[in-house]
Design a protein around this motif. Sequence first.
Motif, PDB file in Angstrom:
ATOM      1  N   LYS A  61      31.022 -25.920 -23.568  1.00 29.91           N
ATOM      2  CA  LYS A  61      30.369 -25.255 -24.707  1.00 29.91           C
ATOM      3  C   LYS A  61      30.832 -25.885 -26.009  1.00 29.91           C
ATOM      4  N   GLY A  62      29.870 -26.210 -26.875  1.00 34.50           N
ATOM      5  CA  GLY A  62      30.185 -26.846 -28.147  1.00 34.50           C
ATOM      6  C   GLY A  62      30.206 -28.361 -28.088  1.00 34.50           C
ATOM      7  N   ARG A  63      30.259 -28.924 -26.885  1.00 33.96           N
ATOM      8  CA  ARG A  63      30.265 -30.387 -26.725  1.00 33.96           C
ATOM      9  C   ARG A  63      28.988 -30.903 -26.071  1.00 33.96           C
ATOM     10  N   PHE A  64      28.437 -30.125 -25.139  1.00 36.46           N
ATOM     11  CA  PHE A  64      27.238 -30.525 -24.411  1.00 36.46           C
ATOM     12  C   PHE A  64      26.035 -29.725 -24.900  1.00 36.46           C
ATOM     13  N   THR A  65      24.862 -30.361 -24.868  1.00 34.87           N
ATOM     14  CA  THR A  65      23.622 -29.693 -25.230  1.00 34.87           C
ATOM     15  C   THR A  65      22.563 -30.002 -24.181  1.00 34.87           C
ATOM     16  N   ILE A  66      21.957 -28.965 -23.635  1.00 36.58           N
ATOM     17  CA  ILE A  66      20.851 -29.147 -22.693  1.00 36.58           C
ATOM     18  C   ILE A  66      19.550 -28.838 -23.418  1.00 36.58           C
ATOM     19  N   PHE A  67      18.541 -29.675 -23.228  1.00 33.60           N
ATOM     20  CA  PHE A  67      17.250 -29.428 -23.842  1.00 33.60           C
ATOM     21  C   PHE A  67      16.182 -30.099 -23.001  1.00 33.60           C
ATOM     22  N   ARG A  68      14.932 -29.680 -23.245  1.00 33.72           N
ATOM     23  CA  ARG A  68      13.846 -30.278 -22.469  1.00 33.72           C
ATOM     24  C   ARG A  68      12.743 -30.712 -23.417  1.00 33.72           C
ATOM     25  N   GLU A  69      12.080 -31.764 -23.007  1.00 36.31           N
ATOM     26  CA  GLU A  69      10.999 -32.324 -23.810  1.00 36.31           C
ATOM     27  C   GLU A  69       9.974 -32.899 -22.851  1.00 36.31           C
ATOM     28  N   ASN A  70       8.746 -32.393 -22.960  1.00 32.62           N
ATOM     29  CA  ASN A  70       7.689 -32.768 -22.017  1.00 32.62           C
ATOM     30  C   ASN A  70       8.158 -32.425 -20.600  1.00 32.62           C
ATOM     31  N   ALA A  71       8.147 -33.372 -19.703  1.00 34.47           N
ATOM     32  CA  ALA A  71       8.521 -33.087 -18.318  1.00 34.47           C
ATOM     33  C   ALA A  71       9.929 -33.581 -18.007  1.00 34.47           C
ATOM     34  N   MET A  72      10.770 -33.678 -19.041  1.00 37.36           N
ATOM     35  CA  MET A  72      12.131 -34.169 -18.865  1.00 37.36           C
ATOM     36  C   MET A  72      13.140 -33.130 -19.339  1.00 37.36           C
ATOM     37  N   VAL A  73      14.288 -33.105 -18.666  1.00 32.79           N
ATOM     38  CA  VAL A  73      15.416 -32.276 -19.088  1.00 32.79           C
ATOM     39  C   VAL A  73      16.586 -33.213 -19.382  1.00 32.79           C
ATOM     40  N   TYR A  74      17.258 -32.979 -20.503  1.00 27.72           N
ATOM     41  CA  TYR A  74      18.323 -33.851 -20.945  1.00 27.72           C
ATOM     42  C   TYR A  74      19.634 -33.076 -21.042  1.00 27.72           C
ATOM     43  N   LEU A  75      20.727 -33.812 -20.883  1.00 25.38           N
ATOM     44  CA  LEU A  75      22.052 -33.264 -21.135  1.00 25.38           C
ATOM     45  C   LEU A  75      22.762 -34.225 -22.082  1.00 25.38           C
ATOM     46  N   ARG A  76      22.876 -33.809 -23.315  1.00 24.21           N
ATOM     47  CA  ARG A  76      23.567 -34.599 -24.319  1.00 24.21           C
ATOM     48  C   ARG A  76      25.039 -34.216 -24.274  1.00 24.21           C
ATOM     49  N   MET A  77      25.904 -35.202 -24.011  1.00 25.10           N
ATOM     50  CA  MET A  77      27.332 -34.946 -23.852  1.00 25.10           C
ATOM     51  C   MET A  77      28.100 -35.661 -24.954  1.00 25.10           C
ATOM     52  N   ASN A  78      28.724 -34.895 -25.830  1.00 24.32           N
ATOM     53  CA  ASN A  78      29.529 -35.448 -26.917  1.00 24.32           C
ATOM     54  C   ASN A  78      31.013 -35.215 -26.647  1.00 24.32           C
ATOM     55  N   ASP A  79      31.842 -36.008 -27.313  1.00 26.98           N
ATOM     56  CA  ASP A  79      33.290 -35.836 -27.216  1.00 26.98           C
ATOM     57  C   ASP A  79      33.735 -35.764 -25.753  1.00 26.98           C
TER      58      ASP A  79
END
Length: 121
Positions: A61-79
């Motif tokens: 929590k606070g470092r990773f972000t999950i989001f979806r766009e069109n037919a894709m799901v992403y996991l943005r991982m920081n730090d």
Amino acid sequence: QVQLVESGGGLVQAGDSLTLSCGVPGRDNAAWFRQAPGKARTFVANVSPNGANTNYADSVKGRFTIFRENAMVYLRMNDLRPEDTAVYFCASFAGTCSRTACRDRRLYTSWGQGTQVTVSS
């Protein structure tokens, strides 16, 4: 049941960022799980079918972000940290779930093959 396909893993240094991606049907609830060597597969994050609701494990929590766009799901991982090293799996199922239920891997009917994320110190 659909075979999902993840991409975006790799070898990075502590503090770096990485984004994982996965193709998921737009109607599905989607999640990321991870499995470190010798350990059980654990919940990382999930996102509702419309993208409005997200849920995270305390460790990310606070470092990773999950989001979806069109037919894709992403996991943005920081730090990223060495303890984030694991095989990351994308998963989905057609339906909704409570915040608690969404963390249960048994709910998910479709899985990817996994992508390796290695964080060096």
